[in-house]
Each structure stands twice: as structure tokens, then as C-alpha cells.
Design an enzyme around this catalytic site. Structure first.
Site, PDB file in Angstrom:
ATOM      1  N   THR A 147      11.264  51.288   9.487  1.00 21.79           N
ATOM      2  CA  THR A 147      11.303  52.691   9.912  1.00 21.79           C
ATOM      3  C   THR A 147      10.068  53.488   9.497  1.00 21.79           C
ATOM      4  O   THR A 147       9.968  54.663   9.816  1.00 21.79           O
ATOM      5  CB  THR A 147      12.552  53.378   9.331  1.00 21.79           C
ATOM      6  OG1 THR A 147      12.512  53.260   7.906  1.00 21.79           O
ATOM      7  CG2 THR A 147      13.827  52.764   9.882  1.00 21.79           C
ATOM      8  N   CYS A 148       9.134  52.864   8.801  1.00 19.14           N
ATOM      9  CA  CYS A 148       7.938  53.553   8.294  1.00 19.14           C
ATOM     10  C   CYS A 148       6.816  53.495   9.337  1.00 19.14           C
ATOM     11  O   CYS A 148       6.390  52.408   9.742  1.00 19.14           O
ATOM     12  CB  CYS A 148       7.505  52.891   6.990  1.00 19.14           C
ATOM     13  SG  CYS A 148       5.931  53.467   6.337  1.00 19.14           S
ATOM     14  N   ASP A 149       6.353  54.667   9.767  1.00 19.59           N
ATOM     15  CA  ASP A 149       5.281  54.720  10.775  1.00 19.59           C
ATOM     16  C   ASP A 149       4.013  54.026  10.303  1.00 19.59           C
ATOM     17  O   ASP A 149       3.364  53.308  11.063  1.00 19.59           O
ATOM     18  CB  ASP A 149       4.957  56.170  11.133  1.00 19.59           C
ATOM     19  CG  ASP A 149       6.056  56.830  11.947  1.00 19.59           C
ATOM     20  OD1 ASP A 149       6.866  56.099  12.559  1.00 19.59           O
ATOM     21  OD2 ASP A 149       6.110  58.071  11.964  1.00 19.59           O
ATOM     22  N   LEU A 152       8.719  48.879   5.482  1.00 13.57           N
ATOM     23  CA  LEU A 152       9.993  49.284   6.067  1.00 13.57           C
ATOM     24  C   LEU A 152       9.841  49.346   7.580  1.00 13.57           C
ATOM     25  O   LEU A 152       8.831  49.862   8.070  1.00 13.57           O
ATOM     26  CB  LEU A 152      10.421  50.659   5.553  1.00 13.57           C
ATOM     27  CG  LEU A 152      10.889  50.751   4.118  1.00 13.57           C
ATOM     28  CD1 LEU A 152      11.127  52.203   3.740  1.00 13.57           C
ATOM     29  CD2 LEU A 152      12.155  49.947   3.914  1.00 13.57           C
ATOM     30  N   ARG A 195       4.415  50.325  10.512  1.00 10.42           N
ATOM     31  CA  ARG A 195       4.347  49.877  11.914  1.00 10.42           C
ATOM     32  C   ARG A 195       2.907  49.823  12.399  1.00 10.42           C
ATOM     33  O   ARG A 195       2.519  48.897  13.130  1.00 10.42           O
ATOM     34  CB  ARG A 195       5.189  50.783  12.802  1.00 10.42           C
ATOM     35  CG  ARG A 195       6.678  50.535  12.639  1.00 10.42           C
ATOM     36  CD  ARG A 195       7.471  51.214  13.718  1.00 10.42           C
ATOM     37  NE  ARG A 195       7.477  52.655  13.526  1.00 10.42           N
ATOM     38  CZ  ARG A 195       8.552  53.411  13.520  1.00 10.42           C
ATOM     39  NH1 ARG A 195       9.730  52.864  13.712  1.00 10.42           N
ATOM     40  NH2 ARG A 195       8.468  54.700  13.336  1.00 10.42           N
TER      41      ARG A 195
END
Length: 103
Positions: free
Chosen positions: A8-10, A6, A13
Site C-alpha cells: 500500500t506504500c506509494d 508495503l 510501488r
């Protein structure tokens, strides 16, 4: 190499930053191909379902009792992330072991 995660997933990333050549596939936007999900479930079993996710907590008991592959196809954000594939190899999560093997 494909990295399913995702945006938005740290953790996703961090994995993408460490693996800049990986093809990043956002599971919310693009989904996960059925054959990839099936192969990952064969390798990881129920560990593929992230039971600590917000999506999981939002499901009722009847939905949680459904087969994992059906749930993951319908709710791709339920998948533990990232799922990294390269050829026939697969890694799940971004643990120290996965990082040592890939980065």
C-alpha cells in the site's frame, strides 16, 4: 535483489516499478527476517525506524522506549521503506541517490 516494503506504500510501488526484477517482500504479510533487520540496523541505526509513521504515533512512550529491533520485529510497518538488499549491500528509502545507484 530483495525489496522489503508495503503493497500500500506509494514509494515502495515506485521502487518496485523501477526494479522489476527485485523480489518484493510485503513486510506486513511476510515480515522481515531477523538477520536482515539486524544487519540493516547495524548499517542504518535509528534511521531504520520511521518515526513519522502512523504506527509510531500509535505507540505510547513506554513502547517507544523499547529497543528498535524489538519494535521492528513486533511492528514491521515501523520500518522506513523500502529496504532494498542485494548480497551484502543495503539501501534505505527511495531517494534520488538510491534511484541513481540502482535504477
Amino acid at each position: 535483489m530483495n525489496l522489503y516494503g508495503l503493497k500500500t506504500c506509494d514509494t515502495c510501488r515506485k521502487a518496485a516499478k523501477a526494479l522489476p526484477d527485485a523480489n518484493y517482500i510485503d513486510v506486513r504479510k511476510d515480515g522481515v527476517p531477523a538477520e536482515v533487520l539486524s544487519a540493516a540496523y547495524h548499517v542504518f541505526g535509528d534511521k531504520l525506524v520511521n518515526k513519522s509513521s502512523t504506527t509510531w504515533r500509535g505507540l505510547d512512550e513506554a513502547e517507544r522506549a523499547r529497543p528498535a529491533l524489538e519494535l521492528l520485529a513486533e511492528h514491521p510497518t515501523l520500518m522506513k521503506r523500502p529496504l532494498i538488499t542485494q548480497g551484502n549491500q543495503m539501501w534505505l528509502g527511495w531517494t534520488k541517490d538510491v534511484q541513481a545507484e540502482l535504477a
